[in-house]
Design an enzyme around this catalytic site. Structure first.
Site, short mmCIF file in Angstrom:
data_model
loop_
_atom_site.label_atom_id
_atom_site.label_comp_id
_atom_site.label_asym_id
_atom_site.label_seq_id
_atom_site.Cartn_x
_atom_site.Cartn_y
_atom_site.Cartn_z
N ASP A 167 0.82 -1.20 0.00
CA ASP A 167 0.00 0.00 0.00
C ASP A 167 0.86 1.26 0.00
O ASP A 167 0.48 2.28 -0.58
CB ASP A 167 -0.93 0.01 1.22
CG ASP A 167 -2.14 -0.90 1.02
OD1 ASP A 167 -2.27 -1.49 -0.06
OD2 ASP A 167 -2.96 -1.01 1.95
N GLY A 168 2.04 1.21 0.63
CA GLY A 168 2.93 2.36 0.62
C GLY A 168 3.37 2.72 -0.79
O GLY A 168 3.46 3.89 -1.15
N ASN A 209 -4.27 8.92 1.54
CA ASN A 209 -4.60 8.26 2.80
C ASN A 209 -4.84 9.25 3.94
O ASN A 209 -5.94 9.35 4.46
CB ASN A 209 -3.47 7.31 3.21
CG ASN A 209 -3.84 5.85 3.05
OD1 ASN A 209 -4.78 5.53 2.33
ND2 ASN A 209 -3.12 4.98 3.71
N ASP A 210 -3.78 9.96 4.32
CA ASP A 210 -3.92 10.79 5.51
C ASP A 210 -2.83 11.84 5.60
O ASP A 210 -1.80 11.78 4.91
CB ASP A 210 -3.90 9.92 6.78
CG ASP A 210 -2.72 8.97 6.85
OD1 ASP A 210 -1.63 9.35 6.41
OD2 ASP A 210 -2.89 7.84 7.35
N THR A 229 -8.41 2.69 6.94
CA THR A 229 -7.88 1.38 7.32
C THR A 229 -6.39 1.43 7.63
O THR A 229 -5.77 0.39 7.84
CB THR A 229 -8.13 0.35 6.21
OG1 THR A 229 -7.63 0.88 4.96
CG2 THR A 229 -9.61 0.04 6.06
N TYR A 239 -3.39 4.25 9.56
CA TYR A 239 -3.04 4.73 10.90
C TYR A 239 -4.30 5.07 11.70
O TYR A 239 -4.37 4.85 12.91
CB TYR A 239 -2.13 5.94 10.77
CG TYR A 239 -1.32 6.29 12.00
CD1 TYR A 239 -1.48 5.63 13.21
CD2 TYR A 239 -0.36 7.30 11.94
CE1 TYR A 239 -0.72 5.96 14.33
CE2 TYR A 239 0.41 7.64 13.06
CZ TYR A 239 0.21 6.96 14.24
OH TYR A 239 0.96 7.29 15.34
#
Length: 284
Positions: free
Chosen positions: A67-68, A141-142, A182, A184
């Site tokens: 995913d990274g 993501n974040d 889903t 951190y």
């Protein structure tokens, strides 16, 4: 789809065995396929951002890694309107849909145009002070604001649409998109959200209170996180991590505005399996 571009995390495929297998399979089917430069990615899911030059005329980017790697690839196609699809060579893998064992079946679907494109909401983060003041940073993501120095409790002032909302004493703050729920956010006790939702998640990390919970906000809201002063009015030093890699130093008095972006990440979906069914398999 006829024109493909492959981005590989070489720590996951060091000899490029799977990468070359995919390229050769696509070429054997009459497609065009180009590989990213071998040193495009760092040796691991790096905490340093990188720039990978993706051609403008490709139909899709195939991303080999975890995913990274998908997050890093998303940053490299953000202005190109090119969808991405992940081949999972990591562990859990919520973003990378294709397993290595089923890669040829997946490639056949791409070649025959048997797929759907899912548009994922992104976050926009804008620092209001410092050397990157005014620069727009995008995250799939974040955006996580955490310590970059000694272990201590940090003070955060939270505003929504310029109105004061709350204050936290915590180890950090997570602003997550539904896709990042889903990641951190989940580890910090935040809710898991369907990635097609259009909301913002504000989750404190290890807050020093018994009643702090994730705050769910509208896609139209703008969240401002201000770094407060430390004990005895000392200056606190933190960093804002954009999708875990692009890091910006912040200090007491600095602010960052976070909202839904006007850009999206396009992710190729090859099956109609629901998010909840995928989630059930990952959580077993």
């Amino acid at each position: 789809m006829k024109r493909f571009f492959i981005i590989t995390n070489k720590s996951k495929d060091p000899e490029l065995k799977e990468t070359l297998h995919i390229r050769n399979y696509l070429i054997s089917k009459g497609a065009e396929c180009e590989l990213a430069e071998r040193d495009c990615l760092a040796g691991s899911e790096s905490d340093k951002p990188y720039t990978c030059k993706v051609p403008d005329d490709v139909d899709v980017c195939i991303v080999l890694g975890g995913d990274g790697t998908m997050l890093q690839a998303a940053a490299n196609v953000i202005d190109k309107d090119i969808p991405i699809i992940g081949v999972n060579m990591g562990t859990l893998g919520y973003l990378a849909e294709v397993d290595v064992a089923n890669v040829e079946e997946a490639l056949d679907k791409l070649l025959s145009d048997s797929y759907e494109i899912e548009e994922r909401m992104m976050l926009k983060g804008v620092l209001r002070q410092g050397e990157d003041e005014g620069k727009i940073n995008y995250a799939l993501n974040d955006i996580v604001i955490v310590r970059c120095s000694s272990l201590q409790v940090y003070n955060f002032n939270i505003y929504v649409n310029d109105m004061p909302l709350t204050k936290y004493q915590a180890d950090g703050i997570i602003l997550s998109s539904p896709t990042g729920s889903t990641g951190y956010n989940m580890s910090a006790g935040g809710p898991i959200v369907d990635p097609e939702a259009q909301i913002l998640l504000l989750t404190p990390i290890c807050p020093h209170t018994i009643n702090a919970r994730t705050i769910v906000l509208s896609e139209h809201d703008r969240v401002t996180v201000e770094i407060g002063m430390g004990r005895g009015d000392s200056v606190q030093m933190l960093e804002a991590a954009i999708d875990g890699s692009n890091r910006k130093i912040m200090k007491s008095g600095d602010k960052i505005d976070i909202s839904a972006a006007d850009k999206v990440t396009k992710i190729v979906k090859l099956n109609s399996e629901s998010f909840l069914n995928t989630l059930r398999k990952k959580l077993v």
